[in-house]
Every structure is written in structure tokens, then in C-alpha cells.
Design a protein around this motif. Sequence first.
Motif, PDB file in Angstrom:
ATOM      1  N   ILE A 190      92.633  63.421  52.135  1.00 14.37           N
ATOM      2  CA  ILE A 190      92.598  61.873  52.204  1.00 14.37           C
ATOM      3  C   ILE A 190      93.899  61.233  52.048  1.00 14.37           C
ATOM      4  CG2 ILE A 190      91.547  59.725  51.238  1.00 14.37           C
ATOM      5  CD1 ILE A 190      89.027  61.521  50.764  1.00 14.37           C
ATOM      6  N   GLY A 191      94.442  60.429  52.905  1.00 17.02           N
ATOM      7  CA  GLY A 191      95.693  59.856  52.786  1.00 17.02           C
ATOM      8  C   GLY A 191      96.173  58.891  53.847  1.00 17.02           C
ATOM      9  N   TRP A 192      97.383  58.975  54.264  1.00 16.31           N
ATOM     10  CA  TRP A 192      97.982  58.013  55.084  1.00 16.31           C
ATOM     11  C   TRP A 192      97.435  56.492  54.761  1.00 16.31           C
ATOM     12  CZ3 TRP A 192      95.808  62.704  56.170  1.00 16.31           C
ATOM     13  CH2 TRP A 192      96.479  63.584  56.880  1.00 16.31           C
ATOM     14  N   SER A 193      97.250  56.296  53.437  1.00 18.19           N
ATOM     15  CA  SER A 193      96.683  55.165  52.918  1.00 18.19           C
ATOM     16  C   SER A 193      97.451  54.031  52.490  1.00 18.19           C
ATOM     17  CB  SER A 193      96.036  55.482  51.496  1.00 18.19           C
ATOM     18  OG  SER A 193      95.153  56.697  51.710  1.00 18.19           O
ATOM     19  N   TRP A 194      97.341  52.779  53.067  1.00 14.34           N
ATOM     20  CA  TRP A 194      97.960  51.767  52.849  1.00 14.34           C
ATOM     21  C   TRP A 194      97.149  50.399  52.753  1.00 14.34           C
ATOM     22  CZ3 TRP A 194      98.823  47.653  56.320  1.00 14.34           C
ATOM     23  CH2 TRP A 194      98.464  48.066  57.534  1.00 14.34           C
ATOM     24  N   LEU A 195      97.442  49.391  51.910  1.00 14.02           N
ATOM     25  CA  LEU A 195      96.598  48.206  51.975  1.00 14.02           C
ATOM     26  C   LEU A 195      97.690  46.812  51.938  1.00 14.02           C
ATOM     27  CD1 LEU A 195      94.020  48.864  49.196  1.00 14.02           C
ATOM     28  CD2 LEU A 195      93.518  48.937  51.624  1.00 14.02           C
ATOM     29  N   GLY A 196      97.224  45.852  52.859  1.00  6.68           N
ATOM     30  CA  GLY A 196      97.910  44.790  52.400  1.00  6.68           C
ATOM     31  C   GLY A 196      97.951  44.314  51.417  1.00  6.68           C
ATOM     32  N   ALA A 197      98.839  43.313  50.964  1.00  8.36           N
ATOM     33  CA  ALA A 197      99.108  42.872  49.382  1.00  8.36           C
ATOM     34  C   ALA A 197      97.917  42.265  48.816  1.00  8.36           C
ATOM     35  CB  ALA A 197     100.210  42.318  49.313  1.00  8.36           C
ATOM     36  N   ASP A 198      97.206  41.562  49.509  1.00  9.21           N
ATOM     37  CA  ASP A 198      96.178  40.862  49.287  1.00  9.21           C
ATOM     38  C   ASP A 198      95.069  41.749  48.633  1.00  9.21           C
ATOM     39  OD1 ASP A 198      97.435  38.466  49.764  1.00  9.21           O
ATOM     40  OD2 ASP A 198      96.086  37.991  51.390  1.00  9.21           O
ATOM     41  N   PHE A 199      94.974  43.005  49.220  1.00  7.08           N
ATOM     42  CA  PHE A 199      93.880  43.891  48.992  1.00  7.08           C
ATOM     43  C   PHE A 199      94.189  44.822  47.789  1.00  7.08           C
ATOM     44  CE2 PHE A 199      93.585  42.279  53.185  1.00  7.08           C
ATOM     45  CZ  PHE A 199      92.333  41.553  53.055  1.00  7.08           C
ATOM     46  N   ARG A 200      95.223  45.018  47.343  1.00  7.08           N
ATOM     47  CA  ARG A 200      95.643  46.040  46.369  1.00  7.08           C
ATOM     48  C   ARG A 200      95.124  45.442  44.952  1.00  7.08           C
ATOM     49  NH1 ARG A 200     101.641  45.492  48.102  1.00  7.08           N
ATOM     50  NH2 ARG A 200     101.213  46.185  50.355  1.00  7.08           N
ATOM     51  N   SER A 201      94.791  46.278  44.156  1.00  5.71           N
ATOM     52  CA  SER A 201      94.096  46.097  42.900  1.00  5.71           C
ATOM     53  C   SER A 201      93.007  45.199  42.886  1.00  5.71           C
ATOM     54  CB  SER A 201      94.973  45.109  41.827  1.00  5.71           C
ATOM     55  OG  SER A 201      96.371  46.068  41.863  1.00  5.71           O
ATOM     56  N   THR A 202      92.081  45.732  44.142  1.00  4.52           N
ATOM     57  CA  THR A 202      90.898  44.760  44.441  1.00  4.52           C
ATOM     58  C   THR A 202      89.503  45.893  44.602  1.00  4.52           C
ATOM     59  OG1 THR A 202      90.853  45.082  46.800  1.00  4.52           O
ATOM     60  CG2 THR A 202      91.932  43.064  45.775  1.00  4.52           C
TER      61      THR A 202
END
Length: 193
Positions: free
Chosen positions: A90-102
Motif C-alpha cells: 500500500i503506497g503512492w499515497s498523498w492527500l491534499g492539505a485540507d485532508f491531512r490529519s482528518t
Amino acid sequence: MLQTNKVILRPLEEDDFNIFLQLAQDEDAWKFFSLNLADKHQLRQWMDLAFADRAAHTRRPFTIIEKSSNRIAGSMSMGNISMHDLRLEIGWSWLGADFRSTDVNRHSKYAMMKYAFDELHFERVEFKTDVLNATARKGLEKIGGKEEGVLRSHMTMWNNRRRDSIYYSVLKNEWPQLQQTTFKDIEKENENS
């Protein structure tokens, strides 16, 4: 499609490009990523590789949608799939700033791990990250990942830095305990929905 009560993971689509480009406009987010997805050419390269890997049946790239807002949050993949060895990464993971720590990331990883262990009956799920990425390392430990070791000078980053990658894994026999502890809240919420 995979989902929890918080996220939907649907197959990556060509139409995601423009939304991804908007989400990716955070230069700091790409410090530990192999490509700088804030650059439209590198995002195009990343998406083309995801589609090629999907066609080769070695990777299943997903777009993450946050259910409460119905907004695209980012992307995550199951890759390096080995049906013979009963494992995937599981990888290639990224989130937009608004969705981090959510909790979007944790829910997404849970959905993929549940699929790998409960549907595919795989023996192993692995993760890798930049050895310098303390935040990702803590996150992988929080979801039950066991540190395995470092591959030195493993990857070339978009800025030409040579990255050391650290691997983590969760094994099939560890999954039931994680469902009862680390992911207990998600399990309960999904039972009630």
C-alpha cells in the motif's frame, strides 16, 4: 470500489487530473515523494505510470473521496502485487492539505488492508517510506506496521536526492488484533452503517 463510513476509494480516472493538480499545489508535500505532483508534467508522468501499472495488473491506483464533503481528497494504491507470494504494497499515497490529519489516510489504509486480508486472503501487506519522513513512519507504526529494515540509496527523488527507503509490514495473523484495537472504531462504525 472500497469504502468505509468516511471514504470511498474508486479507481483512478483520467478526469481526476485537474482536481489532483489543484490539490497538489503544496510544495512541502512533495519533499518525501518521488515526483513533485505540483508540477503538471510530473503529475502527468505519475498518472500515466499508474495507468500503465494498472494495465499490467501490478498496481491498483485509487482516487480517495471524502464521503462527508463528496470531495476528492487524494490518491492511494495497492501495488507490487504478487498473487504467488500473497502480498501487496500500500503506497503512492498523498492527500491534499485540507485532508491531512482528518483520518482519511487511516480509513483508506484500513479499507485496503481489509480487502487484502479478508477478500484476497493475502499473507502480507507492506509499506515503504522515506527514512527521513518521521511523520509517515509514525503513521505507519500507529496502524500496526512493523519496521523491517532500510534499503539504502533505493530511489531517485524528483530533486535528484537519493532516498533511503524504510519498509514496514502487517501480517495476516496480526490483522485480527489490529481490527480489535487500532481499527476498532472503524469496524464498529461500518457495522452500524
